[in-house]
Write a protein that holds these residues in place. Sequence first.
Motif, PDB file in Angstrom:
ATOM      1  N   LYS A   2       0.832  -1.209   0.000  1.00 39.57           N
ATOM      2  CA  LYS A   2       0.000   0.000   0.000  1.00 39.57           C
ATOM      3  C   LYS A   2       0.862   1.252   0.000  1.00 39.57           C
ATOM      4  N   LYS A   3       0.657   2.069  -1.039  1.00 37.46           N
ATOM      5  CA  LYS A   3       1.439   3.302  -1.177  1.00 37.46           C
ATOM      6  C   LYS A   3       1.109   4.266  -0.039  1.00 37.46           C
ATOM      7  N   ASN A   4       2.134   4.983   0.422  1.00 31.74           N
ATOM      8  CA  ASN A   4       1.998   5.975   1.497  1.00 31.74           C
ATOM      9  C   ASN A   4       1.594   5.375   2.840  1.00 31.74           C
ATOM     10  N   GLN A   5       1.705   4.048   2.967  1.00 33.07           N
ATOM     11  CA  GLN A   5       1.448   3.424   4.281  1.00 33.07           C
ATOM     12  C   GLN A   5       2.788   3.026   4.905  1.00 33.07           C
ATOM     13  N   ILE A   6       2.920   3.342   6.193  1.00 32.20           N
ATOM     14  CA  ILE A   6       4.111   2.963   6.949  1.00 32.20           C
ATOM     15  C   ILE A   6       3.696   2.025   8.067  1.00 32.20           C
ATOM     16  N   ASP A   7       4.341   0.873   8.121  1.00 30.77           N
ATOM     17  CA  ASP A   7       4.120  -0.057   9.228  1.00 30.77           C
ATOM     18  C   ASP A   7       5.179   0.200  10.299  1.00 30.77           C
ATOM     19  N   ILE A   8       4.701   0.445  11.508  1.00 30.88           N
ATOM     20  CA  ILE A   8       5.607   0.642  12.648  1.00 30.88           C
ATOM     21  C   ILE A   8       5.507  -0.602  13.529  1.00 30.88           C
ATOM     22  N   ILE A   9       6.639  -1.193  13.837  1.00 28.39           N
ATOM     23  CA  ILE A   9       6.664  -2.376  14.703  1.00 28.39           C
ATOM     24  C   ILE A   9       7.482  -2.006  15.947  1.00 28.39           C
TER      25      ILE A   9
END
Length: 434
Positions: A2-9
């Motif tokens: 998904k463009k412009n999505q950032i996953d933070i873990i």
Amino acid sequence: MKKNQIDIITMGCSKNLVDSEVLMKQFEANGYRCVHDAAHPQGEIAVINTCGFIETAKQESINTILEFVQAKTEGRLNKLYVMGCLSQRYKDELEAEIPEVDKFYGKFNYKQLLADLGKAELPSCNGRRHLTTPRHYAYLKIAEGCDRHCAYCAIPLMTGRHVSRPMDEILDEVRELVAGGVKEFQVIAQELTYYGIDLDGHHHIAELISRMADIPGVKWIRLHYAYPNQFPMDLLDVMRERPNVCRYLDIALQHISDHILSRMHRHVTKQETVELIRKMREAVPGIHIRTTLLVGFPGETEDDFRQLVDFVREARFERMGAFAYSEEEGTYSAEHYEDDVPADVKQRRLDELMAVQQEISAEIEAGKVGQVMPVIIDRKEGNYYVGRTEFCSPEVDPEVLIPAGRKRLRTGCFYNVKIVDSEEFDLYGELADE
């Protein structure tokens, strides 16, 4: 992807979680959509906030990085960034070993990531966070770093010296979080009771908590990660006198044998520790004390361990966690002591200590049956509403299960609940006014 999505873990402790929440707010202000700890990450960018506290935590962080490296190799991820404690401590080694990561950041320069993505840090977001917790509670970090140099602990190597946040800045954050619906605050720091010492040489934790308690809308304040040496006793007065300061204190004691406390560089004695616990229970009737203990420290004899078991039996901690010692490179104990307690002995001691505590916890929780207690509702799960009393911190302490009945309970609201049954780690209740 998904463009412009950032996953933070986020790995590790709640202090890391606060850093992730700060970063998420900045990302969102710059037009990104952020998803935290997704079961199935789908963003084009991933940011892993690592933990480097003990060996198992380090390994878990590395395994997570490698999973995302695999996703990047397979074309399911464009960019991978790593921040936090592990990369603060091992940045050069990680860069050499895992070149697939686009960039490693430490614990304090992670906002540079915004500039590296061609974005700006927005002053309007400073001090603001995207909460990842349920909206009725938040973690509140009041300081960073630690001036204690316990022999076994690598935290000061990663976080540096203790730095207290300005009090007015903290109070402004509390007001903003209350305006957003937060009612309950878990106050956290590497060393909570040291707050203010670096500013003017005096303890200011009691003043801070007192001023927090004065803010309208603050319903519960709970204190985490105190230290027994030079404990500020006026904090107990605030806890006793302010109804919205929970009778709960998380204070890591680590051991009780003078021999081991000295080797650990804890700067406190057995007698001082016993006396402190006595004073706490005297000053704040009903206080619930959470502690952490360490078994198998280099040089720990069977007699040292027996002292620890006897202490746990006598102190009757309401909450207790324990760990087996693991050598951390760069610490005093790694460089000066031989790790001479065999692994099987460490495990036997750990199992015995936890079995003793299990029995104590079960007895303490059973003693609450018949009492009516205020409970905050965290969520609905199956046929139960799940909540907590003032004596329970999220995710680590017992919960109260209330059968879902005629009345719909609202998440984040308080209800008077009669405790009707107990298990080892959970309580069962029913609405007192039904």
